[in-house]
Design an enzyme around this catalytic site. Structure first.
Site: not given
Lengths: 245, 250
Positions: A22-24
């Site tokens: 996931r893009t954090l």
């Protein structure tokens, strides 16, 4: 992503094993994009900076790109996600071209597509970390819209992303009018970009202005704005506060 | 050349005693009975042409496209069972986009032809699948220049200067052989293809009504596959009809 829910390790929506997918946070980011409608079409402006945190690391990043025959996209936010979005759009435009039926996707359609993509990614907690401006002209109809990374989208006569919303939009609300000429539009955009250059720490003094009309897209070569630093307050900055710097 | 393969022709996984697989040959017959499809490789590109037999006066002209773009730089003209052909085209499109997303460059036409041929061949290996009842002529323009391939229902694919499949293929092939393709540009090629189609079909006289569909990939079209522009198509049809009248007058 299909085996997401069936695999016990990735069962919970925000589990740790799936975190690496996931893009954090964003890493290399572009700053504001400003767009206005003018007499013959749309004008977009964006600088060419790619910041790596607080470092102004990349200074030749093209953040304005043509999409198909009728649209222009400008992106701020994570540059790699923008490149991915361009991949999706290239596939979309290619499939559209292969019909070879005399019709082609207009800016409204592309904007809607982007909105769906951004919103669906946000719902999976894996956003494309961008704010996009999408402008274009098709069959004489001008269109200018924006989409954010959470899927908020709207269209207007003038739009901006990021700091542009705070610094450029007020200027545009005062000074934008219908049927600006190209020269007037460029002057207005440069005014906005100059304010952003002075006040946004992630702005660089190298920008491009893109225009789209019924005839097609033109993206200007990069150029710099003239700035003025000879304000008397800057000459002796510690005048009223001895000991400070 | 028809022979009855009694007993050996029920399944595509059965060989006959003389080493033939009859199901594949029957599939080829489906292609032989369809409207003619012609492709030629000119000096600066490829021209594809299809004789679309009009089965009903109610059909809208321009519908039932038989030539499909597979990628920016290549197109495929289909002969035989139309639905089977659509499947082959869909597969080719997906192979092309997959190659580009993995390797970053448009799929070389040779590679595309091999992949399509493998796929068509695949369906001749299992008893629960039937062979495709359609053949395709694939034309594209890549770094190595313009190339023309033909894929048959057996999964065989060869590279050609000029190819024809369908009813009028014998007549078409004779005409193509007469042409000096290496010196011809695509503009002239379009006229020649129109002539070949109208000759080949006119002789049949059985199916008088047909629509000519043509496409090209050439320097003039910026190496993109597209339908031949209407004005050039009209020019070609007119020139072909004129040449036909001349021939008849003899």
């Amino acid at each position: 992503m299909n085996s997401f829910d069936s695999n016990p390790a990735t069962n919970s929506l925000i589990s740790s094993e799936a975190d690496s997918q996931r893009t954090l946070y964003p890493y290399v980011t572009g700053t504001s994009v400003v767009g206005i409608k003018y007499k013959d079409g749309i004008l977009l402006a964006a600088d060419m900076g790619g910041s790596y945190g607080s470092t102004l690391r990349y200074k030749s990043v093209e953040r304005l790109k043509p999409v198909g025959k009728h649209s222009l996209i400008g992106a701020s936010g994570e540059i790699s996600d923008f490149q991915e979005i361009m991949r999706y759009l290239d596939d979309l435009i290619l499939s559209d071209n292969m019909w070879d039926d005399g019709n082609s996707l207009g800016p409204k359609e592309v904007h809607n597509y982007l909105t769906r993509v951004m919103y669906n990614r946000r719902n999976k907690f894996n956003p494309l970390w961008n704010s996009l401006v999408l402008g274009g002209v098709k069959n004489g109809q001008k269109y200018l819209g924006t989409v954010s990374m959470i899927g908020v989208h709207y269209e207007d006569n003038h739009v901006a992303t990021g700091f542009g919303n705070h610094l450029a939009r007020p200027l545009l609300r005062d000074e934008w009018r219908e049927n600006l000429t190209f020269e007037e539009g460029v002057i207005l955009l440069e005014k906005c970009m100059r304010v952003l250059l002075y006040r946004d720490r992630s702005a660089v003094n190298k920008l491009q202005i893109a225009k789209i009309t019924e005839e097609g897209v033109t993206i200007s070569p990069p150029y710099s704005l003239k700035t003025f630093w000879n304000f008397s307050a800057f000459e002796n900055p510690t005048h009223g506060a001895e000991g400070s710097w | 050349m028809s022979s009855i393969g009694t007993g050996y022709d029920l399944s595509v996984t059965t060989f006959s005693p003389d080493g033939r697989v009859f199901q594949i040959e029957y599939a080829a017959k489906a292609v032989d009975n369809s409207g003619t499809v012609v492709g030629i490789k000119c000096k600066d590109g490829i021209v594809l042409g299809v004789e679309k037999l009009i089965t009903s006066k109610m059909m809208l002209p321009g519908s039932n496209r038989r030539i499909h773009a597979v990628h920016r730089h290549s197109g495929m003209a289909v002969a035989g069972l139309a639905a089977d052909g659509r499947q082959i085209v869909a597969r080719a499109k997906s192979e092309a986009t997959n190659y580009e997303s993995v390797y970053g460059e448009p799929i070389p036409v040779k590679e595309l032809a091999e992949r399509v041929a493998s796929y068509v061949h695949l369906c001749t290996l299992y008893w629960w699948l039937r062979p495709f009842g359609s053949g395709v002529i694939l034309g594209g323009y890549d770094r190595d220049g313009p190339q023309l391939y033909m894929v048959e229902p057996s999964g065989v694919s060869y590279r050609y200067f000029g190819a024809a499949i369908g009813k009028g293929r014998q007549a078409a092939k004779t005409e193509i052989e007469k042409l000096k393709l290496s010196e011809m540009t695509c503009r002239q090629g379009v006229i020649e293809v129109a002539k070949i189609r109208i000759y080949g079909v006119h002789d049949e006289a059985k199916d008088k009504a047909f629509e000519l569909e043509m496409s090209w990939v050439c320097d003039e079209s910026n190496r993109q596959h597209q339908k031949v522009p209407d004005d050039i198509l009209e020019e070609a049809k007119a020139a072909a009809k004129a040449a036909l009248e001349e021939m008849d007058a003899d």
